[in-house]
Every structure is written in structure tokens, then in C-alpha cells.
Design an enzyme around this catalytic site. Structure first.
Site, PDB file in Angstrom:
ATOM      1  N   ARG A 165      21.922  22.530 -13.597  1.00  0.00           N
ATOM      2  CA  ARG A 165      21.004  21.373 -13.617  1.00  0.00           C
ATOM      3  C   ARG A 165      19.992  21.466 -12.465  1.00  0.00           C
ATOM      4  O   ARG A 165      19.667  20.469 -11.821  1.00  0.00           O
ATOM      5  CB  ARG A 165      21.769  20.049 -13.513  1.00  0.00           C
ATOM      6  N   SER A 239      23.837  12.072 -18.856  1.00  0.00           N
ATOM      7  CA  SER A 239      24.652  12.078 -17.633  1.00  0.00           C
ATOM      8  C   SER A 239      23.785  11.615 -16.466  1.00  0.00           C
ATOM      9  O   SER A 239      22.708  12.163 -16.243  1.00  0.00           O
ATOM     10  CB  SER A 239      25.163  13.485 -17.314  1.00  0.00           C
ATOM     11  N   GLU A 335      21.697  13.306 -11.334  1.00  0.00           N
ATOM     12  CA  GLU A 335      21.051  14.337 -12.160  1.00  0.00           C
ATOM     13  C   GLU A 335      19.648  13.858 -12.559  1.00  0.00           C
ATOM     14  O   GLU A 335      18.725  14.643 -12.722  1.00  0.00           O
ATOM     15  CB  GLU A 335      21.895  14.593 -13.415  1.00  0.00           C
TER      16      GLU A 335
END
Ligand code: FAD
Ligand code: EPU
Length: 339
Positions: A165, A239, A335
Site C-alpha cells: 500500500r 480498509s 491507508e
């Protein structure tokens, strides 16, 4: 012809459904439009927010600058050999649309990334990933325009420094480039990745004996629909935090108190802990604070029940971080991108 709108609500442009205003707003449909933008001197001094599908941002306040929505389209096959095809894809194409395009033609490599919302141009920003596959596995290069100068550049895979990520576009190159296209190399002879999560089990339930690109994409879609809320029905950005990576010895120490704590090996010294588990253990799953809350089926997903603000989301996320830190000594990293 570029149309600049003023004082528009970004609510339809972010999947959290946060109602923040942008002072100016422009949609870019071709790379040449970006060049035209550079000739408009009065726009140069404005802060700029680059927007794709708005599925990984939290708007914490009204934006006083210029929001630039990248809608550059086009899927072009630029090369082919016996084993691969190379597709150069406009940054404004829908990511899932590209997955379906590849599935239709039997091009393998991104079927495990089906149903991830957002645009192709944003995919390299956090090196999107799911079900054992990441963008970097098929990525070849991307074309970009430097925000400060309008200069065109090409970034190779090495240049992008992809991680979990992560890429340079979330680090020192953050907000410095407009990504205009992404080139992927896809396999004519697919390599199936079915070992991750529930893919194998779902294929069996679907009665699939021999995996195919199409069957895997359909299994992934099925799993995702069962776990993740649809932003069209409940505002969210997937997320909210990354799954933390911690040292194996620290995990072993935590297991004294939490023997059931799940983990996935990364290398010989590091493991990944599912943030959803940590958040659930702290009692947050299904909790609601005002207009926002933690999803009842997936504790890693924060949701907007309607009318929630970016500040409420941020405050909730900070409370979650504090309780996970206090209980497990682990700092959750967001994130999502705060604006
Ligand atoms: P945006 O939210 O518009 O932008 C994200 C960031 O990229 C911002 O900082 C923005 O400024 C920048 N940006 C966007 N476009 C450009 C461009 N052309 N040039 C330069 N900068 C740009 N992610 C995963 O990795 N895996 C998943 O499984 C996953 N599942 C999700 C499920 C749901 C239900 C949702 C809502 C989100 C999920 N996400 C997942 C997160 C999200 O879909 C991805 O991060 C996606 O790549 C974001 O694309 P976007 O176009 O919406 O980007
Ligand atoms: N779990 C819980 N409680 C929860 C949720 C999860 O205990 O409420 C635990 C369970 O042990 C479960 C494990 O967490 O087995 C993993 O959960 P899940 O399979 O739902 O995956 P995830 O780790 O929460 C990650 C990605 C997703 C990606 C899926 C599938 C991150 C931050 N998230 O989620 O990506 O789609 O795996 O590969 O890495 C995104 O980035 O936005 C995203 C949705």
C-alpha cells in the site's frame, strides 16, 4: 475547452459521501487539457487536489483551491509478443472496467484485483492489492506530468518504489505529479493465484473444477460483496488502516496474552497482523459515534451513515488508533489519504 466550476460540492466525487466544498473544480479529459491548464496563469497559484474516483480520500474540510478530476480515457494495446500484451490505459479509466476488459480477452494478471473501486491512475499511488496480487506484479511504467512545471515524465517500476500500500507517490513525490496513463504487461497464458483467502473455497462452492481468469474474478467479486459495504449504499473508503507489520519476537510476546492473535509471515523476522482483528478486540466492531462508525461485518472499514463529516471520521480513527496502541502497543497507520 476547459470549464472551471466554482463552489461545488465534492459529495458525488468521494465514496465516503462527505459533503465538502471545492472553491474551483475542473475535469480533465485529455492530456492536452492539462497542458492548457498550465497556460492559465491565474490557476498556477492555487492549491491543487488531484482526484480520481475519490475512493481512498477523507475530506476533512472545504478545499480552497482547485480540484482536478482526472478523467482521461482510453485502453490501447501498444505491444504484443507470444506470451504477453502491453496495455497503455488512460488514468481516468475505471479500474474494475479494465479488469473486465482483460477478463473478456483472456489477458491474465489482474483478475484477483476485480471490484476494487477507483481509477487506473490512482492504482499506482498505493500499489493496490487484494487476494495475493498487487498492481506492481503487472506494472510496466506510467506517464505523468509534474504539477509544478507541466513537464512530462515516465516512471519505471523501480522509480515508483512500490511497497505494501505504498509508492513514492505516497512519500516524497506526494501530490507532485498528475498520473496520466499506466502501462501494464498482461499474460496470454494466465498464472492462477487461488491460494489466498477464500478463493479456492468459493470456486468449489461455485462448482468450478478448472480455474479460469473469469472464474477467479467472479469468485473475488463474490467474496468482496459478502465482506465489504458497497459505497453506493454506505459511505466508506475500504480498509481505513494498513495491516501493521511487526517483529516476530514482538508477536510472540503478545501471544502470551493473546494466543489466538492471527498473523501472516512477511519474511524471517516480520509478520503482518490483521488490523481488523486488533480493532475488533478493542470492542469497536459495529460501534457508531454520531453519523459515523465501524462496519459491523469488517472492523477495518469505517463508514458514514449519512451526513458524517471528515472530521468525525478522523476523530473516530484517532480513538481507534489510541485504543489499539494502549492495548497492543501497535500504532495503526491510515491507508486513506486525508485532505
Ligand atoms: P482517489 O481516492 O481519487 O485518490 C487517492 C489518492 O491518489 C489521492 O491522494 C489523490 O490525490 C491521488 N490521485 C488519484 N488519481 C491521481 C492521478 N491520476 N494522478 C496523481 N494522483 C492521483 N484498495 C486496495 O488496494 N485494495 C482493495 O482491496 C481495496 N478495496 C476497496 C474497497 C472499497 C469498498 C473501497 C471504497 C476502497 C477500496 N480500496 C482498495 C481503496 C481504493 O479503491 C484504492 O486506493 C483506489 O486505487 C483509489 O482510486 P481512486 O481513483 O478512487 O483514488
Ligand atoms: N478480522 C477480524 N475482524 C474483522 C475483520 C477482520 O478479526 O472485523 C481478521 C480475521 O482474522 C480475518 C483477517 O482479519 O481473517 C483478514 O480479514 P480480511 O480477509 O477481510 O482482509 P483484511 O486484512 O481486512 C486486506 C486488505 C484489503 C483486501 C483484502 C483481501 C489491507 C489494509 N486490506 O483486508 O484491501 O481487499 O485484504 O486481500 O491490506 C483496501 O486496501 O482498502 C482493502 C479493502
Amino acid at each position: 475547452m476547459l470549464t472551471i466550476q466554482s463552489n461545488i460540492s465534492l459529495k458525488p466525487y468521494n465514496t465516503f459521501g462527505i459533503d465538502a466544498l471545492s472553491r474551483y473544480f475542473i475535469e480533465i479529459n485529455a492530456e492536452e487539457d492539462l497542458q492548457t491548464l498550465y497556460q492559465l496563469a491565474e490557476l498556477q497559484r492555487l492549491d491543487k487536489l488531484i482526484l480520481g474516483g475519490g475512493s481512498n480520500i477523507v475530506l476533512t474540510q472545504d478545499f480552497g483551491g482547485l480540484t482536478i478530476k482526472i478523467s482521461i480515457k482510453g485502453i490501447e494495446q501498444i505491444r504484443e509478443d507470444n506470451a504477453h500484451v502491453w496495455l497503455k490505459v488512460g488514468a481516468g479509466e475505471s479500474w474494475h472496467g479494465l479488469v473486465l476488459h482483460c477478463v473478456e480477452r483472456g489477458y491474465g494478471g489482474i483478475e484477483n484485483l476485480a471490484l476494487i473501486p477507483g481509477t487506473v491512475g490512482a492504482a499506482p499511488i498505493q500499489n493496490i492489492g487484494a487476494y495475493g496480487v498487487e498492481l506492481k506484479d503487472t506494472f510496466q511504467e506510467l506517464c505523468a506530468v509534474e504539477v509544478a512545471t507541466g513537464q512530462k515524465l515516465v516512471f519505471s517500476k523501480t522509480d515508483c518504489q512500490f511497497g505494501y500500500r505504498d509508492s513514492i507517490f505516497k512519500q516524497h513525490a506526494k501530490e507532485r505529479y498528475f498520473i496520466t496513463s499506466v502501462t501494464l504487461r498482461l499474460n496470454k497464458t494466465p498464472v492462477f493465484r487461488t491460494e489466498y483467502g477464500d478463493i479456492q473455497k468459493t470456486l468449489e462452492q461455485m462448482g468450478v473444477k478448472e480455474p479460469s481468469i473469469r472464474a477467479i474474478s467472479e469468485a473475488v467479486i463474490k467474496i468482496r460483496r459478502s465482506k465489504l459495504p458497497d459505497p453506493a449504499e454506505l459511505g466508506n473508503a475500504g480498509s481505513f488502516f494498513k495491516n501493521p507489520e511487526i517483529l516476530k519476537i514482538d508477536h510472540a510476546a503478545l501471544q502470551t496474552d493473546y494466543p489466538e492473535m492471527p498473523s501472516y509471515p512477511i519474511d524471517t523476522t516480520t509478520v503482518k497482523i490483521p488490523a481488523g482483528w486488533l480493532i475488533e478486540q478493542c470492542g469497536w466492531k459495529g460501534k457508531r459515534l454520531g453519523n459515523v462508525g465501524v462496519h459491523a461485518r469488517q472492523a477495518l472499514v469505517l463508514v458514514n451513515y449519512g451526513g458524517g463529516t471528515g472530521l468525525e471520521i478522523r476523530q473516530l480513527s484517532e480513538k481507534i488508533q489510541q485504543s489499539v496502541q494502549a492495548r497492543f502497543g501497535i500504532k495503526l497507520q491510515p491507508e486513506v489519504n486525508f485532505v
